[in-house]
Design a protein around this motif. Sequence first.
Motif, short mmCIF file in Angstrom:
data_model
loop_
_atom_site.label_atom_id
_atom_site.label_comp_id
_atom_site.label_asym_id
_atom_site.label_seq_id
_atom_site.Cartn_x
_atom_site.Cartn_y
_atom_site.Cartn_z
N LEU A 219 0.83 -1.21 0.00
CA LEU A 219 0.00 0.00 0.00
C LEU A 219 0.86 1.26 0.00
CD1 LEU A 219 -2.81 -1.01 2.53
CD2 LEU A 219 -3.16 -0.35 0.14
N ILE A 220 1.91 1.24 0.82
CA ILE A 220 2.81 2.40 0.87
C ILE A 220 3.52 2.58 -0.45
CG2 ILE A 220 4.93 3.28 1.94
CD1 ILE A 220 3.90 2.08 4.57
N ASP A 221 3.98 1.46 -1.03
CA ASP A 221 4.62 1.52 -2.35
C ASP A 221 3.68 2.16 -3.36
OD1 ASP A 221 7.25 0.75 -2.55
OD2 ASP A 221 6.81 -1.38 -2.63
N ASN A 222 2.45 1.68 -3.41
CA ASN A 222 1.47 2.17 -4.38
C ASN A 222 1.20 3.65 -4.19
OD1 ASN A 222 -0.68 1.62 -6.47
ND2 ASN A 222 -1.99 2.28 -4.80
N PHE A 223 1.01 4.06 -2.94
CA PHE A 223 0.73 5.46 -2.63
C PHE A 223 1.92 6.36 -2.97
CE2 PHE A 223 1.50 8.70 0.69
CZ PHE A 223 0.53 9.61 0.31
N MET A 224 3.11 5.98 -2.51
CA MET A 224 4.28 6.81 -2.71
C MET A 224 4.70 6.86 -4.19
SD MET A 224 4.92 8.21 0.15
CE MET A 224 6.45 9.01 -0.32
N MET A 225 4.49 5.75 -4.90
CA MET A 225 4.76 5.74 -6.34
C MET A 225 3.91 6.78 -7.05
SD MET A 225 4.99 1.69 -7.25
CE MET A 225 6.33 0.65 -6.68
N GLN A 226 2.62 6.83 -6.69
CA GLN A 226 1.71 7.77 -7.34
C GLN A 226 2.07 9.22 -7.00
OE1 GLN A 226 -2.48 6.90 -7.84
NE2 GLN A 226 -2.21 4.90 -6.93
N ILE A 227 2.34 9.48 -5.73
CA ILE A 227 2.71 10.84 -5.31
C ILE A 227 4.00 11.28 -6.01
CG2 ILE A 227 3.54 12.25 -3.39
CD1 ILE A 227 0.67 11.82 -2.98
N HIS B 133 -4.41 15.76 -1.32
CA HIS B 133 -5.85 15.86 -1.14
C HIS B 133 -6.55 14.62 -1.69
CE1 HIS B 133 -9.71 17.74 -0.57
NE2 HIS B 133 -10.00 17.66 -1.86
N LYS B 134 -6.10 14.16 -2.85
CA LYS B 134 -6.72 13.01 -3.51
C LYS B 134 -6.56 11.74 -2.68
CE LYS B 134 -4.79 11.90 -7.38
NZ LYS B 134 -4.34 11.92 -8.79
N HIS B 135 -5.43 11.64 -1.96
CA HIS B 135 -5.15 10.45 -1.16
C HIS B 135 -5.16 10.78 0.33
CE1 HIS B 135 -3.96 8.37 -4.85
NE2 HIS B 135 -3.23 9.42 -5.16
N SER B 136 -6.01 11.70 0.73
CA SER B 136 -5.97 12.24 2.09
C SER B 136 -6.11 11.18 3.18
CB SER B 136 -7.03 13.33 2.28
OG SER B 136 -8.33 12.82 2.02
N MET C 165 5.36 21.79 2.46
CA MET C 165 4.53 20.66 2.04
C MET C 165 3.87 19.98 3.24
SD MET C 165 7.24 19.12 -0.75
CE MET C 165 6.44 17.53 -0.98
N ASN C 166 4.67 19.70 4.27
CA ASN C 166 4.15 18.99 5.44
C ASN C 166 3.20 19.84 6.27
OD1 ASN C 166 5.71 16.74 4.78
ND2 ASN C 166 7.45 17.42 6.01
N THR C 167 3.63 21.06 6.54
CA THR C 167 2.84 21.92 7.44
C THR C 167 1.51 22.33 6.84
OG1 THR C 167 4.89 22.78 8.40
CG2 THR C 167 2.87 24.03 8.81
N TYR C 168 1.52 22.76 5.59
CA TYR C 168 0.28 23.23 4.99
C TYR C 168 -0.68 22.08 4.66
CZ TYR C 168 1.77 28.08 4.75
OH TYR C 168 2.15 29.36 5.08
N SER C 169 -0.14 20.89 4.44
CA SER C 169 -1.03 19.75 4.20
C SER C 169 -1.85 19.43 5.45
CB SER C 169 -0.23 18.52 3.76
OG SER C 169 0.62 18.07 4.80
N GLU C 170 -1.27 19.69 6.64
CA GLU C 170 -1.99 19.41 7.88
C GLU C 170 -3.26 20.26 8.02
OE1 GLU C 170 0.63 19.92 11.16
OE2 GLU C 170 1.97 18.26 10.58
N LEU C 171 -3.25 21.44 7.41
CA LEU C 171 -4.40 22.33 7.54
C LEU C 171 -5.67 21.72 6.98
CD1 LEU C 171 -2.79 25.79 6.64
CD2 LEU C 171 -3.37 24.91 8.91
N PHE C 172 -5.54 21.03 5.83
CA PHE C 172 -6.75 20.43 5.28
C PHE C 172 -6.88 18.94 5.60
CE2 PHE C 172 -3.59 20.29 1.82
CZ PHE C 172 -3.67 18.98 1.39
N LEU C 173 -5.78 18.31 6.06
CA LEU C 173 -5.87 16.90 6.44
C LEU C 173 -6.49 16.72 7.82
CD1 LEU C 173 -2.41 15.52 5.24
CD2 LEU C 173 -4.65 14.97 4.29
#
Length: 277
Positions: free
Chosen positions: A53-61, A91-94, A154-162
């Motif tokens: 699952l991590i491979d699939n997710f990180m590959m796509q990102i 956002h797509k893989h939140s 990337m990390n900090t601002y993603s937390e705002l909507f995650l």
Amino acid sequence: MMKKQLIMEKALELFAEQGFEATSVQQITEHCGISKGAFYLSFKSKDELILALIDNFMMQITSDIDCSVRNTNDDGELLYNFYYATFNAFHKHSDFVKIIIKEQTQSFNKELIFKIHYYNRLIEGIILSMIERLYGEEVKYIKYDLIYCIKGFMNTYSELFLFYNLPLDLNKLSQSLVEKTTILARYTTVPFISQELIQMFKEPMEEEVTKEQILELAEEKIGEIEESIEKESLILLKQHLLEPTLSRAIVKGLLENIRNHSQCKWISYLLRRYFEF
């Protein structure tokens, strides 16, 4: 849908609700409506499923971000497209991003942590190439600091909507971070992270993916994909990998055909790197 893909999708639903540790193979098989034997034909263990699952997710990102950077010809749009692709992917893989952030702080699985670090290194490489393209010698001594500043954004601002469910305006967020990054690049004068320091705390990267491994992956994906323009394009790319006969323009068009297919993102990324697009 292939059984392996079904297991991954259904397991992800449970992991999102309960976390990795609290979810058992028994729960996964019941949620999928399959036997344990069918599960173990696809995955040797729950840990192997998690890594897949991590491979699939990180590959796509990684492939989404890399494709955005490589396909942007206008330097004036490069940073914007990078941030837009990054946060759009988050956002797509939140649901899965939330799991990854949580499990990184709780898991002692060394292979899991290594996987995350490995893809993190790939993304750092993409950011570095973008910085050097945009600013060149002007940021020679601060470019590694800029990498970590951008990763911090990337990390900090993603937390705002995650985690805070704030409305996500991708356009405004990307424009705002372009402005901040540009200011840092222009006015930062005191470097902290040197190349020597980077080497001290980086783990060795896995060996570069070989032509034979790319061919093997291409063959696997050709077998999985139904008849379509993406499958035809991948067949042609595999043939070109074996015996180069196509022009760069045709290869670029074939790569464009497969890059948005959910099962082709990683092979597309590897082929872009191999053919140096």
